[in-house]
Design an enzyme around this catalytic site. Sequence first.
Site, PDB file in Angstrom:
ATOM      1  CB  SER A 131       0.777  -1.961   4.289  1.00  0.00           C
ATOM      2  OG  SER A 131       1.327  -0.947   3.434  1.00  0.00           O
ATOM      3  CE1 TYR A 178      -1.126  -3.927  -0.810  1.00  0.00           C
ATOM      4  CE2 TYR A 178      -0.584  -1.964   0.829  1.00  0.00           C
ATOM      5  CZ  TYR A 178      -0.228  -3.313   0.252  1.00  0.00           C
ATOM      6  OH  TYR A 178       0.887  -3.903   0.761  1.00  0.00           O
ATOM      7  CE  LYS A 218      -1.167  -5.667   3.163  1.00  0.00           C
ATOM      8  NZ  LYS A 218      -0.856  -7.269   3.565  1.00  0.00           N
TER       9      LYS A 218
END
Length: 322
Positions: free
Chosen positions: A153, A165, A169
């Site tokens: 991402s 998050y 990733k």
Amino acid sequence: MDPLRFDGRVAVVTGAGRGLGREYALLLAARGARVVVNDVGTGIDGRGASPSPAHAVAEEIRAGGGEAVADVHDVTGAAAARELAAVALERWGRLDVLVNNAGISVLRPLQELSDEECRRVLDTHLGGTLNMLRAVWPHMAAAGYGRIVNTCSEALFGDTGLSVYAAGKGAVLGLTTSLAAEGASLGITVNAVVPVAATRMSLEAVEGDDQLAATLTSLFPARHVAPVVAFLAHEGVPCTGELLHAAGRRTGRIFLAATEGALSAGDPTPESVHEHFPRIRSTEGFRTPQSVSASMAYSMARLGVGGTEPLALDLSTPASPA
């Protein structure tokens, strides 16, 4: 050039019930692959479950003349991931392609995230990817062939509200580069896509800004990412360990690099690091080492030891006890 086809190949796509995963499954099937459409059917934040999305996409593929089976195993569990791999093997006797796409989104400042939310995000992005890699790896290694596409991402570049998050990733990035090296002698390629697309997650992140939502939808439709994933999943893919940035009609490369840096005349001190910091961070010259060994060899060469060839390190063998 001849069309890139997947005739005879079997692909597992996680998170394939909606958005990007659906586009991946549809394109692979249209190009001849038999597809296991996996999706738990959760909400964006990972809560809830429904078998409907996976079954709807599998039916859509079959209605178009392709072969597909729906699957609702939760890849955050190692046993469930193995059972998902078994679905492909029991149905079609092989497993050639894995697209790790399943993901959830809980975007808030670090201090506002609960323990359970942190766990849920990491269990999905890191845990789900790792579980699926471990589930398919023995079969691909035995077959001497495998194509794996992970999902990273732009969160890797950093921004507010993305900490956990992005951590997930970042872990996927590490899995991608490390397993690319591990799979090289086994006929397995491991690459990753960094998608920019109008999905449930991205549109929720800009909720309230109708103009930005319209721009995302117009410039970055999910279908534009699928050809990049299909390229990385094809038998003729010419790379491993790389990240391709799929942003609308633009495809680029994202890579880890090391600057040339500065060499201290003597033992480094905090003051010498401060003095040379502009040169240390300058990107006028940089390298993209393909392994830990290559990176270490360069550092040693800069210090006047050895050459620039990668060192013959075997990091898979435990050190002998002292």
